[in-house]
Design a protein around this motif. Sequence first.
Motif, PDB file in Angstrom:
ATOM      1  N   PRO A 131      18.754 -23.868  31.126  1.00 17.40           N
ATOM      2  CA  PRO A 131      19.618 -23.534  32.251  1.00 17.40           C
ATOM      3  C   PRO A 131      20.476 -22.302  31.960  1.00 17.40           C
ATOM      4  O   PRO A 131      20.898 -22.076  30.820  1.00 17.40           O
ATOM      5  N   ARG A 132      20.723 -21.518  32.989  1.00 14.56           N
ATOM      6  CA  ARG A 132      21.481 -20.265  32.988  1.00 14.56           C
ATOM      7  C   ARG A 132      20.717 -19.105  32.358  1.00 14.56           C
ATOM      8  O   ARG A 132      21.214 -17.999  32.343  1.00 14.56           O
ATOM      9  N   GLN A 133      19.518 -19.370  31.819  1.00 16.01           N
ATOM     10  CA  GLN A 133      18.675 -18.287  31.323  1.00 16.01           C
ATOM     11  C   GLN A 133      17.596 -17.986  32.359  1.00 16.01           C
ATOM     12  O   GLN A 133      17.343 -18.778  33.261  1.00 16.01           O
ATOM     13  N   GLN A 134      16.950 -16.837  32.224  1.00 18.87           N
ATOM     14  CA  GLN A 134      15.942 -16.415  33.191  1.00 18.87           C
ATOM     15  C   GLN A 134      14.735 -17.351  33.176  1.00 18.87           C
ATOM     16  O   GLN A 134      14.266 -17.759  32.119  1.00 18.87           O
ATOM     17  N   ALA A 135      14.268 -17.666  34.366  1.00 16.62           N
ATOM     18  CA  ALA A 135      13.057 -18.475  34.508  1.00 16.62           C
ATOM     19  C   ALA A 135      11.854 -17.649  34.071  1.00 16.62           C
ATOM     20  O   ALA A 135      11.852 -16.420  34.206  1.00 16.62           O
ATOM     21  N   PRO A 136      10.833 -18.297  33.546  1.00 15.47           N
ATOM     22  CA  PRO A 136       9.601 -17.571  33.223  1.00 15.47           C
ATOM     23  C   PRO A 136       8.990 -16.958  34.484  1.00 15.47           C
ATOM     24  O   PRO A 136       9.265 -17.404  35.600  1.00 15.47           O
ATOM     25  N   ALA A 137       8.162 -15.955  34.301  1.00 17.07           N
ATOM     26  CA  ALA A 137       7.461 -15.351  35.435  1.00 17.07           C
ATOM     27  C   ALA A 137       6.595 -16.413  36.107  1.00 17.07           C
ATOM     28  O   ALA A 137       6.064 -17.317  35.449  1.00 17.07           O
ATOM     29  N   LEU A 138       6.466 -16.298  37.417  1.00 20.05           N
ATOM     30  CA  LEU A 138       5.647 -17.242  38.174  1.00 20.05           C
ATOM     31  C   LEU A 138       5.059 -16.513  39.376  1.00 20.05           C
ATOM     32  O   LEU A 138       5.802 -16.005  40.223  1.00 20.05           O
ATOM     33  N   ARG A 139       3.735 -16.490  39.418  1.00 23.79           N
ATOM     34  CA  ARG A 139       3.025 -15.825  40.516  1.00 23.79           C
ATOM     35  C   ARG A 139       1.738 -16.588  40.771  1.00 23.79           C
ATOM     36  O   ARG A 139       0.895 -16.715  39.878  1.00 23.79           O
ATOM     37  N   VAL A 140       1.610 -17.149  41.986  1.00 22.35           N
ATOM     38  CA  VAL A 140       0.415 -17.907  42.359  1.00 22.35           C
ATOM     39  C   VAL A 140       0.059 -17.625  43.815  1.00 22.35           C
ATOM     40  O   VAL A 140       0.933 -17.336  44.635  1.00 22.35           O
ATOM     41  N   PRO A 141      -1.229 -17.745  44.150  1.00 21.51           N
ATOM     42  CA  PRO A 141      -1.608 -17.654  45.554  1.00 21.51           C
ATOM     43  C   PRO A 141      -1.142 -18.908  46.294  1.00 21.51           C
ATOM     44  O   PRO A 141      -0.955 -19.970  45.678  1.00 21.51           O
ATOM     45  N   THR A 142      -0.951 -18.779  47.605  1.00 12.68           N
ATOM     46  CA  THR A 142      -0.577 -19.931  48.426  1.00 12.68           C
ATOM     47  C   THR A 142      -1.627 -20.156  49.501  1.00 12.68           C
ATOM     48  O   THR A 142      -2.425 -19.260  49.817  1.00 12.68           O
ATOM     49  N   LEU A 143      -1.603 -21.343  50.074  1.00  9.48           N
ATOM     50  CA  LEU A 143      -2.576 -21.677  51.113  1.00  9.48           C
ATOM     51  C   LEU A 143      -2.375 -20.855  52.384  1.00  9.48           C
ATOM     52  O   LEU A 143      -3.298 -20.747  53.185  1.00  9.48           O
TER      53      LEU A 143
END
Length: 180
Positions: free
Chosen positions: A6-18
């Motif tokens: 918490p309070r640190q940067q979230a990991p990268a996240l990139r996914v296609p969506t429906l």
Amino acid sequence: MPMPIPRQQAPALRVPTLSGSTFELSGDKPERLSLVSFYRGLHCPICATYLKELERLTPAFAERGVSTIAISSDDATRAQAMAEKIGASQLRIGYGLPLEVARNWGLYLSSGRGKTSIGIEEPALFSEPGVFLVRPDHSIYYLSVQSMPFVRPSFAEMLGALDFVIKNDYPARGEYTGAV
């Protein structure tokens, strides 16, 4: 396996969506928070029940400035089948989560064991559930990661907690990483 803090940067996240677009956490701009619910996949009957609840409550989250998305490592066909099963019309559904990215988020991975109780084949490898609230600056506010499909955070209780958080400007907790 490093756990996000918490309070640190979230990991990268990139996914296609429906919907045909790409969900990229760095581009999600909610008023208050992004709720990211990682689920096991179409083979999981508990996931379907859990995501039905998130679908039902997505408007209430939106009223509080919280965007929602459910993501699995399933392919588009299986993700579409899950969306139909839960009647998704407001909840975004992402798919194709790379297992390396799942690990970056601190999710546990499991090996497939054949058909589940509902007769659907488990993938060879898949991630276990996790729920994250991420601030617009992409820092983690809240996280809950499970090694099993059972006993997940209640979305209804989370709404009540968010009302308290918003009213009191409550800080993210669990951020301390120093010596003890």
